[in-house]
Motif scaffolding. Structure first.
Motif, PDB file in Angstrom:
ATOM      1  N   LEU A  29       0.826  -1.203   0.000  1.00 18.33           N
ATOM      2  CA  LEU A  29       0.000   0.000   0.000  1.00 18.33           C
ATOM      3  C   LEU A  29       0.866   1.260   0.000  1.00 18.33           C
ATOM      4  O   LEU A  29       0.576   2.231  -0.712  1.00 18.33           O
ATOM      5  CB  LEU A  29      -0.925  -0.007   1.212  1.00 18.33           C
ATOM      6  N   GLU A  30       1.930   1.237   0.771  1.00 17.84           N
ATOM      7  CA  GLU A  30       2.821   2.394   0.839  1.00 17.84           C
ATOM      8  C   GLU A  30       3.505   2.640  -0.499  1.00 17.84           C
ATOM      9  O   GLU A  30       3.598   3.784  -0.959  1.00 17.84           O
ATOM     10  CB  GLU A  30       3.873   2.187   1.936  1.00 17.84           C
ATOM     11  N   SER A  32       2.470   1.728  -3.471  1.00 20.94           N
ATOM     12  CA  SER A  32       1.470   2.160  -4.443  1.00 20.94           C
ATOM     13  C   SER A  32       1.144   3.636  -4.269  1.00 20.94           C
ATOM     14  O   SER A  32       1.039   4.388  -5.241  1.00 20.94           O
ATOM     15  CB  SER A  32       0.202   1.310  -4.309  1.00 20.94           C
ATOM     16  N   ALA A  33       0.990   4.062  -3.012  1.00 18.39           N
ATOM     17  CA  ALA A  33       0.708   5.473  -2.743  1.00 18.39           C
ATOM     18  C   ALA A  33       1.880   6.350  -3.163  1.00 18.39           C
ATOM     19  O   ALA A  33       1.690   7.419  -3.762  1.00 18.39           O
ATOM     20  CB  ALA A  33       0.395   5.661  -1.266  1.00 18.39           C
ATOM     21  N   GLY A  36       1.972   7.127  -6.710  1.00 16.01           N
ATOM     22  CA  GLY A  36       0.865   7.921  -7.213  1.00 16.01           C
ATOM     23  C   GLY A  36      -0.283   7.128  -7.789  1.00 16.01           C
ATOM     24  O   GLY A  36      -1.127   7.675  -8.508  1.00 16.01           O
ATOM     25  N   GLN A  39      -5.986   5.300  -5.010  1.00 17.48           N
ATOM     26  CA  GLN A  39      -6.213   4.480  -3.824  1.00 17.48           C
ATOM     27  C   GLN A  39      -7.553   3.749  -3.943  1.00 17.48           C
ATOM     28  O   GLN A  39      -8.503   4.009  -3.197  1.00 17.48           O
ATOM     29  CB  GLN A  39      -6.144   5.352  -2.576  1.00 17.48           C
TER      30      GLN A  39
END
Length: 223
Positions: A29-30, A32-33, A36, A39
């Protein structure tokens, strides 16, 4: 506290007790964030539900349409027994690159194959390669194409396969017959096709939580 805040708090309560944080998933998740990516991942408790469905199925072959950063992919792949496989499609090469790194970090690179390109262009190759049938098919890509994805899901399934489609409620917009939103139109047509399809027994469930107000459609292939 707003309704959305309460839904998120309830999600957090159940996740902390039933879906404890795990480094590879948090890192996915980190990453991917940081890259950019939108979400749009399923929430942890939704991901655990998908994993439990795959385990209940005894799934050895899973097909996923819509990889994004690979978060749901990791959850599903961890349900596979030894020798199982998961094939996931992602249309955006940059998303696929992030997903491959996340999947490799989770130790699943040998289990998961990420295929890049529009699913409707690449799905026919699965049939040509004899890679079906799949025990579980998770549809979580562009919603306007869901009717075509359903046709391919049926083509690549068998009696007993499970088809799960995400984001079918769309904050209640699914009931708007006059909507010209292509996502809503796609979901409505997909649901109508499910209702008319004699080879499946299907239902839908509304969900609320950190991802807002949405839901899943679930179809068992019966013939």
């Amino acid at each position: 506290m707003s309704a959305r805040e309460r839904w998120t708090a309830v999600d957090r309560y159940f996740a902390e007790l039933l879906v404890p944080s795990e480094p590879a998933l948090a890192a996915a998740l980190e990453a991917s964030a940081a890259a950019g990516l939108p979400q749009h991942d399923v929430s942890p408790i939704q991901a655990k539900l998908l994993q439990l469905l795959a385990r209940l199925q005894g799934a050895r072959a899973i097909l996923e349409l819509g990889t994004l950063g690979g978060y749901s992919t990791i959850w599903l792949a961890r349900a596979l027994p030894a020798g199982g496989r998961l094939i996931t499609f992602e249309s955006d090469p940059r998303y696929a690159e992030v997903a491959r790194a996340n999947i490799a970090r989770a130790g699943l690179a040998a289990v998961v194959e990420v295929r890049v390109g529009p699913a409707l262009d690449t799905l026919p190759r699965l049939a040509a390669e004899g890679l079906g049938p799949f025990d579980l098919i998770f549809v979580d890509a562009d919603k306007q194409t869901n009717p075509e994805y359903l046709a391919w899901a049926l083509e690549l399934s068998r009696p007993g396969s499970l088809i799960v489609a995400d984001n079918v409620v769309r904050n209640g917009a699914v009931v708007d017959a006059d909507s010209r939103d292509p996502h809503v139109e796609g979901i409505r047509r997909f649901t109508e096709l499910l209702a008319a399809e004699p080879r499946v027994s299907a239902t839908a469930i509304q969900t609320v939580g950190s991802k807002g107000y949405d839901g899943f459609a679930i179809a068992l292939v019966t013939g």
